[in-house]
Design a protein around this motif. Sequence first.
Motif, PDB file in Angstrom:
ATOM      1  N   VAL A 139      45.391  52.872  39.309  1.00 39.30           N
ATOM      2  CA  VAL A 139      44.102  52.465  38.724  1.00 39.30           C
ATOM      3  C   VAL A 139      44.178  51.022  38.230  1.00 39.30           C
ATOM      4  CG1 VAL A 139      42.453  52.906  36.879  1.00 39.30           C
ATOM      5  CG2 VAL A 139      43.468  54.821  38.118  1.00 39.30           C
ATOM      6  N   SER A 140      45.282  50.677  37.581  1.00 42.70           N
ATOM      7  CA  SER A 140      45.454  49.307  37.092  1.00 42.70           C
ATOM      8  C   SER A 140      45.464  48.313  38.245  1.00 42.70           C
ATOM      9  CB  SER A 140      46.755  49.206  36.288  1.00 42.70           C
ATOM     10  OG  SER A 140      46.992  47.879  35.888  1.00 42.70           O
ATOM     11  N   MET A 141      46.071  48.697  39.356  1.00 43.41           N
ATOM     12  CA  MET A 141      46.127  47.812  40.519  1.00 43.41           C
ATOM     13  C   MET A 141      44.724  47.547  41.064  1.00 43.41           C
ATOM     14  SD  MET A 141      48.213  48.420  44.055  1.00 43.41           S
ATOM     15  CE  MET A 141      49.714  48.669  43.111  1.00 43.41           C
ATOM     16  N   VAL A 142      43.905  48.610  41.151  1.00 45.45           N
ATOM     17  CA  VAL A 142      42.539  48.445  41.650  1.00 45.45           C
ATOM     18  C   VAL A 142      41.737  47.550  40.712  1.00 45.45           C
ATOM     19  CG1 VAL A 142      40.401  49.639  42.272  1.00 45.45           C
ATOM     20  CG2 VAL A 142      42.610  50.696  42.779  1.00 45.45           C
ATOM     21  N   ARG A 143      41.888  47.747  39.421  1.00 45.08           N
ATOM     22  CA  ARG A 143      41.131  46.950  38.448  1.00 45.08           C
ATOM     23  C   ARG A 143      41.575  45.499  38.437  1.00 45.08           C
ATOM     24  NH1 ARG A 143      40.536  50.827  33.083  1.00 45.08           N
ATOM     25  NH2 ARG A 143      38.647  51.923  33.782  1.00 45.08           N
ATOM     26  N   GLN A 144      42.861  45.257  38.580  1.00 50.12           N
ATOM     27  CA  GLN A 144      43.340  43.880  38.622  1.00 50.12           C
ATOM     28  C   GLN A 144      42.874  43.176  39.886  1.00 50.12           C
ATOM     29  OE1 GLN A 144      47.588  43.871  38.141  1.00 50.12           O
ATOM     30  NE2 GLN A 144      47.517  44.736  36.089  1.00 50.12           N
ATOM     31  N   ARG A 145      42.812  43.928  40.972  1.00 52.87           N
ATOM     32  CA  ARG A 145      42.396  43.322  42.238  1.00 52.87           C
ATOM     33  C   ARG A 145      40.887  43.089  42.252  1.00 52.87           C
ATOM     34  NH1 ARG A 145      45.605  46.128  45.984  1.00 52.87           N
ATOM     35  NH2 ARG A 145      47.043  44.349  46.078  1.00 52.87           N
ATOM     36  N   TYR A 146      40.117  43.967  41.630  1.00 51.11           N
ATOM     37  CA  TYR A 146      38.653  43.834  41.591  1.00 51.11           C
ATOM     38  C   TYR A 146      38.203  43.980  40.137  1.00 51.11           C
ATOM     39  CZ  TYR A 146      39.293  44.192  46.539  1.00 51.11           C
ATOM     40  OH  TYR A 146      39.709  43.948  47.830  1.00 51.11           O
ATOM     41  N   THR A 147      38.118  42.834  39.471  1.00 49.54           N
ATOM     42  CA  THR A 147      37.917  42.811  38.014  1.00 49.54           C
ATOM     43  C   THR A 147      36.546  43.324  37.595  1.00 49.54           C
ATOM     44  OG1 THR A 147      37.206  40.493  38.176  1.00 49.54           O
ATOM     45  CG2 THR A 147      39.529  40.912  37.686  1.00 49.54           C
ATOM     46  N   MET A 148      35.634  43.523  38.520  1.00 51.60           N
ATOM     47  CA  MET A 148      34.340  44.090  38.168  1.00 51.60           C
ATOM     48  C   MET A 148      34.508  45.498  37.606  1.00 51.60           C
ATOM     49  SD  MET A 148      30.954  44.207  40.566  1.00 51.60           S
ATOM     50  CE  MET A 148      29.326  44.550  39.862  1.00 51.60           C
ATOM     51  N   LEU A 149      35.609  46.185  37.966  1.00 54.57           N
ATOM     52  CA  LEU A 149      35.852  47.540  37.500  1.00 54.57           C
ATOM     53  C   LEU A 149      36.370  47.590  36.066  1.00 54.57           C
ATOM     54  CD1 LEU A 149      35.488  48.097  40.528  1.00 54.57           C
ATOM     55  CD2 LEU A 149      37.310  49.795  40.347  1.00 54.57           C
ATOM     56  N   THR A 150      36.668  46.445  35.476  1.00 51.38           N
ATOM     57  CA  THR A 150      37.098  46.439  34.074  1.00 51.38           C
ATOM     58  C   THR A 150      35.913  46.534  33.131  1.00 51.38           C
ATOM     59  OG1 THR A 150      37.085  44.016  33.992  1.00 51.38           O
ATOM     60  CG2 THR A 150      39.157  45.086  34.630  1.00 51.38           C
ATOM     61  N   GLY A 151      34.699  46.305  33.656  1.00 54.16           N
ATOM     62  CA  GLY A 151      33.499  46.391  32.832  1.00 54.16           C
ATOM     63  C   GLY A 151      33.315  45.146  31.979  1.00 54.16           C
ATOM     64  N   PRO A 152      32.268  45.152  31.154  1.00 52.19           N
ATOM     65  CA  PRO A 152      31.244  46.203  31.069  1.00 52.19           C
ATOM     66  C   PRO A 152      30.316  46.213  32.281  1.00 52.19           C
ATOM     67  CG  PRO A 152      30.668  44.372  29.635  1.00 52.19           C
ATOM     68  CD  PRO A 152      32.033  44.050  30.186  1.00 52.19           C
ATOM     69  N   VAL A 153      29.868  47.412  32.640  1.00 50.69           N
ATOM     70  CA  VAL A 153      29.002  47.582  33.804  1.00 50.69           C
ATOM     71  C   VAL A 153      27.579  47.158  33.450  1.00 50.69           C
ATOM     72  CG1 VAL A 153      28.151  49.208  35.527  1.00 50.69           C
ATOM     73  CG2 VAL A 153      30.417  49.536  34.511  1.00 50.69           C
ATOM     74  N   GLU A 154      26.973  46.339  34.283  1.00 46.14           N
ATOM     75  CA  GLU A 154      25.585  45.929  34.055  1.00 46.14           C
ATOM     76  C   GLU A 154      24.652  47.118  34.256  1.00 46.14           C
ATOM     77  OE1 GLU A 154      24.491  42.348  36.178  1.00 46.14           O
ATOM     78  OE2 GLU A 154      26.600  41.754  36.268  1.00 46.14           O
ATOM     79  N   ARG A 155      23.620  47.163  33.434  1.00 46.86           N
ATOM     80  CA  ARG A 155      22.711  48.319  33.478  1.00 46.86           C
ATOM     81  C   ARG A 155      22.084  48.514  34.855  1.00 46.86           C
ATOM     82  NH1 ARG A 155      20.518  50.229  28.811  1.00 46.86           N
ATOM     83  NH2 ARG A 155      19.641  51.785  30.233  1.00 46.86           N
TER      84      ARG A 155
END
Length: 444
Positions: free
Chosen positions: A392-408
Amino acid sequence: MVHTCVVAGCRNRRTPGTGLSFYRFPRDPERKQRWIAAVNRQGWAPNDGSRLCSTHFISGKQVKNPRSPDYVPSVFTPLSLDMKEPNPPEVPDKQEARVEAANALLFLQCQGGSEPEETSIVNFDDVFKALRRENRALRESVEKMSLSENCLRNDAEKVKFYTGLPNFFVLETVMLLLSPHMDAIRNAKLSKFQQLLLTLMRLRLDLRNQDLAYRFGVKVGTVVRTVNHVINIMSSTLVPTAVFWPSRAELRKNLPAALHSSCPDCAVIVDCFAVPCEGPVIKDNERGAAAAACNVLNYLIGVAPQGVVTFVSRGVLGNFSPRNLAQGSGFLCKLLPGDVVLASRDLDISDAVAARGARFDIAGCPEDGSSQRAEGSPPETLDVQAHVERVVSMVRQRYTMLTGPVERAFTTTAERTSNLSTFDKIVQVACALNNLCISAAPLE
């Protein structure tokens, strides 16, 4: 329509047999302003019907080359202002002499008013060759700075930085997979490759829409539409290709040595992860920890022991039950009798897993199902939580949009026929792209 020259005092009109030409004022703002200044009429501005006759140009016609003396009208003598008919055509030798005189005058102006005896004839061939060299150098410089296919082709580091993919070959493979499905996207300013690159940069760097609009020279609305279109295509085309449940034979064939003795029937390692949302999504009377819990999206993720993502559920906003999420997301349907589902904590899905003929095990806990971890548990089972967290950390580091915050805007359901929001698709696409890279996260 009969045109009359707009120069004050010039009475030339377009009539048959005169041989005069009448020219519109240029569309180029700078050149048009220079024409207006040359006409020299106080407080006057041309309209669509305004014309300038050919007698006000040295060679008898306008020239679009900025280096020519006839790029701007310059003949405004009293004689020409009062004439009603044009003079007889000049002989070619006289016209050539006047052009050469104008060239010499331009050269003097460029030299800052040098004496006539020090002037020389301008060699326009040399000037043209120098301009071509300068133009070629500028094109190469712009190409290096632009976000284009040629810019990334031979630069793996730039590909990694902007897309998260390991090299251009993988990026090109993704492009070949998506290209047949992108024909319906009509965008005159962005090529298919640029549309994919823009979307990957949105996921990879979590750039704002306005930033991407500046980088690609388009409007913000174009960025939003492009990202949504490409994400939908990747969700329906790339995700089924890269995120899939392996067969039992494939799982056992590639099972890491760490699980050969302790859990040879392990089919998947599951856990839940959360992504914070942007802005309030709760009622005014809710406060504290409960309110904070309602402001996140929760996902159930399945990771193969080999380190690739094999399942991602849809997101559930706020408080949720892993059991309901597993049942509603289709996770249980993928299990076969005899499969072992491994986790690092109790997710309250053991009964649902058992109903499929499979078994849910908590790593490091005794087989009687008690919640206490067994002393002396094999270290490989104790590494299960770190394994999932690493993926999970690897995916988030590779695609930082998954770290949030998510736009409404991304949390609403994207299509009526699907229960997935746009961000659900983004999470699945990010996992699919991550699977295309070298995992580096096996359970060993």
